[in-house]
Design a protein around this motif. Structure first.
Motif, PDB file in Angstrom:
ATOM      1  N   THR A   1      -7.672  93.864 -39.133  1.00  0.00           N
ATOM      2  CA  THR A   1      -6.347  93.276 -39.200  1.00  0.00           C
ATOM      3  C   THR A   1      -5.505  94.334 -38.567  1.00  0.00           C
ATOM      4  OG1 THR A   1      -5.887  94.535 -41.231  1.00  0.00           O
ATOM      5  CG2 THR A   1      -6.779  92.008 -41.335  1.00  0.00           C
TER       6      THR A   1
ATOM      7  N   ASP B   1      -1.536  95.790 -38.834  1.00  0.00           N
ATOM      8  CA  ASP B   1      -0.254  95.769 -39.584  1.00  0.00           C
ATOM      9  C   ASP B   1       0.934  96.029 -38.569  1.00  0.00           C
ATOM     10  OD1 ASP B   1      -0.020  98.577 -39.162  1.00  0.00           O
ATOM     11  OD2 ASP B   1      -1.685  98.901 -40.841  1.00  0.00           O
TER      12      ASP B   1
ATOM     13  N   ASP C   1       3.169  86.241 -39.639  1.00  0.00           N
ATOM     14  CA  ASP C   1       2.530  86.659 -40.946  1.00  0.00           C
ATOM     15  C   ASP C   1       2.829  85.542 -41.801  1.00  0.00           C
ATOM     16  OD1 ASP C   1       1.182  87.899 -42.907  1.00  0.00           O
ATOM     17  OD2 ASP C   1       2.792  89.269 -43.184  1.00  0.00           O
TER      18      ASP C   1
ATOM     19  N   ASP D   1       1.484  84.340 -44.628  1.00  0.00           N
ATOM     20  CA  ASP D   1       0.962  84.533 -45.880  1.00  0.00           C
ATOM     21  C   ASP D   1       1.634  85.782 -46.415  1.00  0.00           C
ATOM     22  OD1 ASP D   1      -0.448  86.663 -44.611  1.00  0.00           O
ATOM     23  OD2 ASP D   1      -2.345  85.864 -45.263  1.00  0.00           O
ATOM     24  N   ASN D   2       2.454  86.534 -45.658  1.00  0.00           N
ATOM     25  CA  ASN D   2       3.244  87.557 -45.971  1.00  0.00           C
ATOM     26  C   ASN D   2       2.472  88.604 -46.795  1.00  0.00           C
ATOM     27  OD1 ASN D   2       5.868  86.436 -45.266  1.00  0.00           O
ATOM     28  ND2 ASN D   2       5.812  85.117 -46.948  1.00  0.00           N
ATOM     29  N   ASP D   3       1.423  88.981 -46.286  1.00  0.00           N
ATOM     30  CA  ASP D   3       0.507  89.791 -46.666  1.00  0.00           C
ATOM     31  C   ASP D   3       0.652  91.152 -46.029  1.00  0.00           C
ATOM     32  OD1 ASP D   3      -0.932  89.418 -44.184  1.00  0.00           O
ATOM     33  OD2 ASP D   3      -2.875  89.147 -45.177  1.00  0.00           O
ATOM     34  N   GLY D   4       1.503  91.285 -45.051  1.00  0.00           N
ATOM     35  CA  GLY D   4       1.686  92.486 -44.299  1.00  0.00           C
ATOM     36  C   GLY D   4       0.551  92.782 -43.088  1.00  0.00           C
ATOM     37  N   THR D   5      -0.361  91.907 -43.132  1.00  0.00           N
ATOM     38  CA  THR D   5      -1.305  92.122 -41.970  1.00  0.00           C
ATOM     39  C   THR D   5      -1.545  90.649 -41.080  1.00  0.00           C
ATOM     40  OG1 THR D   5      -3.161  91.513 -43.269  1.00  0.00           O
ATOM     41  CG2 THR D   5      -2.553  93.769 -43.223  1.00  0.00           C
TER      42      THR D   5
ATOM     43  N   ASP E   1      -4.504  88.757 -39.038  1.00  0.00           N
ATOM     44  CA  ASP E   1      -5.937  88.676 -38.603  1.00  0.00           C
ATOM     45  C   ASP E   1      -5.897  87.943 -37.236  1.00  0.00           C
ATOM     46  OD1 ASP E   1      -5.815  86.011 -39.184  1.00  0.00           O
ATOM     47  OD2 ASP E   1      -6.836  86.239 -41.203  1.00  0.00           O
TER      48      ASP E   1
ATOM     49  N   GLU F   1      -4.455  84.446 -37.412  1.00  0.00           N
ATOM     50  CA  GLU F   1      -2.917  84.453 -37.370  1.00  0.00           C
ATOM     51  C   GLU F   1      -2.530  84.863 -35.928  1.00  0.00           C
ATOM     52  OE1 GLU F   1      -1.648  85.850 -41.972  1.00  0.00           O
ATOM     53  OE2 GLU F   1      -2.711  87.141 -40.654  1.00  0.00           O
TER      54      GLU F   1
END
Length: 133
Positions: free
Chosen positions: A41, A43, A108, A110-114, A116, A119
């Motif tokens: 991923t 960031d 991003d 899904d707002n998970d900060g990463t 893939d 994305e």
């Protein structure tokens, strides 16, 4: 029968030795290019590192700013205008990094900060990749 088993085994080994298809390799390429910690991923820190290196590379006249010509079409006209709040026709390093950060957040969902590979392959991810490569 033993002969057929050996042929099947060789065929299986051959299939396993085949590298990723060009489509899969291309899809994974943006992650691989930005993923400095190899966690599959990307960031914001990794993205900013790539953006800073690109900024230095594109700043041919070494004046600390990028104009539209130096950006080589990496930003749309609207994105450039939004990134240039003082309307001087250039982007400072901070303005450029703000833009990259904004594009990262847009990519991003899904707002998970990463991010893939999926994305980064989406439309908003491609916009980010275009600005960091």
């Amino acid at each position: 029968m033993n002969r057929f088993w050996r042929i099947g085994a060789f065929a299986l080994v051959g299939l396993l030795a085949v590298p990723l298809s060009p489509a899969l390799a291309k899809k994974a390429a943006p992650v691989a290019a930005l993923d400095t910690d190899n966690d599959q991923t990307v960031d914001l820190t990794e993205t900013n590192k790539a953006a800073e290196a690109l900024f230095d590379k594109l700043d041919k006249d070494k004046d600390g700013t990028l104009d539209k010509k130096e950006l080589q079409g990496r930003l749309t006209r609207g994105s450039f205008a939004a990134a240039d709040p003082d309307k001087d026709g250039t982007l400072t390093r901070n303005e450029f990094l703000w833009t990259v950060s904004s594009l990262f957040k847009d990519a991003d969902p899904d707002n998970d900060g990463t991010l893939d590979a999926k994305e980064l392959a989406a439309k908003k991810g491609k916009a980010l990749v275009r600005v960091t490569h």
